[in-house]
Motif scaffolding. Sequence first.
Motif, mmCIF file in Angstrom:
data_model
loop_
_atom_site.group_PDB
_atom_site.id
_atom_site.type_symbol
_atom_site.label_atom_id
_atom_site.label_comp_id
_atom_site.label_asym_id
_atom_site.label_seq_id
_atom_site.Cartn_x
_atom_site.Cartn_y
_atom_site.Cartn_z
ATOM 1 N N ARG A 24 0.851 -1.195 0.000
ATOM 2 C CA ARG A 24 0.000 0.000 0.000
ATOM 3 C C ARG A 24 0.885 1.243 0.000
ATOM 4 O O ARG A 24 1.836 1.332 0.774
ATOM 5 C CB ARG A 24 -0.899 0.028 1.233
ATOM 6 N N VAL A 25 0.533 2.218 -0.838
ATOM 7 C CA VAL A 25 1.298 3.455 -0.933
ATOM 8 C C VAL A 25 0.394 4.631 -0.588
ATOM 9 O O VAL A 25 -0.725 4.734 -1.104
ATOM 10 C CB VAL A 25 1.886 3.644 -2.344
ATOM 11 N N ASP A 26 0.878 5.523 0.269
ATOM 12 C CA ASP A 26 0.076 6.678 0.681
ATOM 13 C C ASP A 26 0.996 7.851 1.003
ATOM 14 O O ASP A 26 1.769 7.801 1.953
ATOM 15 C CB ASP A 26 -0.768 6.317 1.908
ATOM 16 N N ASP A 27 0.909 8.909 0.198
ATOM 17 C CA ASP A 27 1.686 10.120 0.486
ATOM 18 C C ASP A 27 0.827 11.183 1.163
ATOM 19 O O ASP A 27 1.253 12.331 1.312
ATOM 20 C CB ASP A 27 2.348 10.674 -0.781
ATOM 21 N N GLY A 28 -0.387 10.792 1.558
ATOM 22 C CA GLY A 28 -1.290 11.730 2.207
ATOM 23 C C GLY A 28 -2.033 12.626 1.242
ATOM 24 O O GLY A 28 -2.908 13.404 1.642
ATOM 25 N N LYS A 29 -1.712 12.493 -0.034
ATOM 26 C CA LYS A 29 -2.370 13.325 -1.054
ATOM 27 C C LYS A 29 -2.788 12.413 -2.205
ATOM 28 O O LYS A 29 -3.589 11.512 -2.004
ATOM 29 C CB LYS A 29 -1.422 14.444 -1.504
ATOM 30 N N ALA A 30 -2.254 12.659 -3.393
ATOM 31 C CA ALA A 30 -2.695 11.916 -4.574
ATOM 32 C C ALA A 30 -1.659 10.913 -5.061
ATOM 33 O O ALA A 30 -1.754 10.431 -6.183
ATOM 34 C CB ALA A 30 -3.042 12.877 -5.705
ATOM 35 N N ASN A 31 -0.672 10.583 -4.215
ATOM 36 C CA ASN A 31 0.344 9.597 -4.590
ATOM 37 C C ASN A 31 1.075 9.975 -5.875
ATOM 38 O O ASN A 31 1.111 9.217 -6.848
ATOM 39 C CB ASN A 31 -0.268 8.200 -4.725
ATOM 40 N N ALA A 32 1.682 11.149 -5.864
ATOM 41 C CA ALA A 32 2.512 11.556 -7.001
ATOM 42 C C ALA A 32 3.850 10.828 -6.908
ATOM 43 O O ALA A 32 4.469 10.768 -5.842
ATOM 44 C CB ALA A 32 2.728 13.063 -6.996
ATOM 45 N N PHE A 33 4.306 10.283 -8.022
ATOM 46 C CA PHE A 33 5.556 9.534 -8.037
ATOM 47 C C PHE A 33 6.758 10.441 -7.786
ATOM 48 O O PHE A 33 6.926 11.468 -8.434
ATOM 49 C CB PHE A 33 5.761 8.848 -9.388
ATOM 50 N N SER A 34 7.593 10.020 -6.862
ATOM 51 C CA SER A 34 8.920 10.606 -6.658
ATOM 52 C C SER A 34 9.927 9.487 -6.870
ATOM 53 O O SER A 34 9.569 8.305 -6.884
ATOM 54 C CB SER A 34 9.048 11.160 -5.236
ATOM 55 N N VAL A 35 11.191 9.835 -7.000
ATOM 56 C CA VAL A 35 12.218 8.807 -7.142
ATOM 57 C C VAL A 35 12.267 7.900 -5.912
ATOM 58 O O VAL A 35 12.321 6.674 -6.048
ATOM 59 C CB VAL A 35 13.592 9.442 -7.449
ATOM 60 N N PRO A 36 12.226 8.436 -4.685
ATOM 61 C CA PRO A 36 12.219 7.540 -3.517
ATOM 62 C C PRO A 36 11.013 6.617 -3.463
ATOM 63 O O PRO A 36 11.132 5.445 -3.083
ATOM 64 C CB PRO A 36 12.242 8.508 -2.330
ATOM 65 N N MET A 37 9.834 7.115 -3.831
ATOM 66 C CA MET A 37 8.647 6.262 -3.835
ATOM 67 C C MET A 37 8.795 5.122 -4.837
ATOM 68 O O MET A 37 8.493 3.960 -4.543
ATOM 69 C CB MET A 37 7.391 7.075 -4.163
ATOM 70 N N LEU A 38 9.291 5.434 -6.018
ATOM 71 C CA LEU A 38 9.482 4.409 -7.039
ATOM 72 C C LEU A 38 10.520 3.387 -6.600
ATOM 73 O O LEU A 38 10.361 2.188 -6.826
ATOM 74 C CB LEU A 38 9.892 5.065 -8.359
ATOM 75 N N ALA A 39 11.575 3.845 -5.938
ATOM 76 C CA ALA A 39 12.600 2.928 -5.431
ATOM 77 C C ALA A 39 12.020 2.003 -4.370
ATOM 78 O O ALA A 39 12.352 0.806 -4.320
ATOM 79 C CB ALA A 39 13.778 3.716 -4.865
ATOM 80 N N ALA A 40 11.139 2.536 -3.519
ATOM 81 C CA ALA A 40 10.527 1.707 -2.482
ATOM 82 C C ALA A 40 9.608 0.652 -3.088
ATOM 83 O O ALA A 40 9.559 -0.495 -2.625
ATOM 84 C CB ALA A 40 9.758 2.594 -1.501
ATOM 85 N N LEU A 41 8.875 1.012 -4.119
ATOM 86 C CA LEU A 41 8.035 0.037 -4.822
ATOM 87 C C LEU A 41 8.886 -1.045 -5.471
ATOM 88 O O LEU A 41 8.580 -2.240 -5.379
ATOM 89 C CB LEU A 41 7.192 0.740 -5.893
ATOM 90 N N ASP A 42 9.950 -0.628 -6.122
ATOM 91 C CA ASP A 42 10.852 -1.572 -6.772
ATOM 92 C C ASP A 42 11.434 -2.551 -5.752
ATOM 93 O O ASP A 42 11.561 -3.754 -6.018
ATOM 94 C CB ASP A 42 11.971 -0.804 -7.468
#
Length: 240
Positions: A24-42
């Motif tokens: 599950r991914v939640d940035d508290g808003k609309a889940n805009a991709f950042s490099v750290p978020m993409l790295a965490a998913l990977d």
Amino acid sequence: MSETTDNGSGTVAAERHGDVLLVRVDDGKANAFSVPMLAALDAQIDIAEADDEIGAVVIAGNDRAFFAGFDLNVIRGGDRAAIGELVSAGGAMVRRAYGASVPVVAACTGHAVAAGALLLLGCDHRVGPDAPVKIGLNEVAIALTLPDWAMTISKERLSRRHLQRCVANARLLDGNGAVEAGYLDEAVSPDAVVDRALEVAAELSETLDAGAYAGTVRALRGDVLAAMDASVERDRAAAA
């Protein structure tokens, strides 16, 4: 087992449901991709592929959105290197999902636009809401051009009948329209999206042979994966 990572752009929380890894991914808003978020998913796909007891992955957004696309502060910030890094990381993530050795199921919990819609195209099975959400590729409407890797996966997964309208005309669709166009495989009640995605993932895990699945993905999707790899590398080189 559960694990939560705060990547500076929101949280990526992973939990086991039998032999399925729910991310599950939640940035508290609309889940805009950042490099750290993409790295965490990977990294979560790394974990799934390395664990013989995990047979499938579900990627879910928050109550508002699956993913809203790339962080527009970066895209419009003028830093060519930062833009290239973000877009390349996004392409690598979509390619990673499409080429993963375990099935990846999307729980599209809300809006999925731009790179968020592209991640839907990279998942094996996509469950979304039967609701007036916005799903699609809006790049042309906001004065952006899709990178080559995005064109490749769009041509591969979107319905040929809807391709021009979805890509060139930047049409955003609701849940049922997204099924028709090829962004989603099914639309269910919004409160049932994650449960249905877990059900699909469990069925895939239980019925598919892991080795045969991985080999079939390489054979079936190899040309598309290779084209996406080459595009991502070109983007990285151009931004260097």
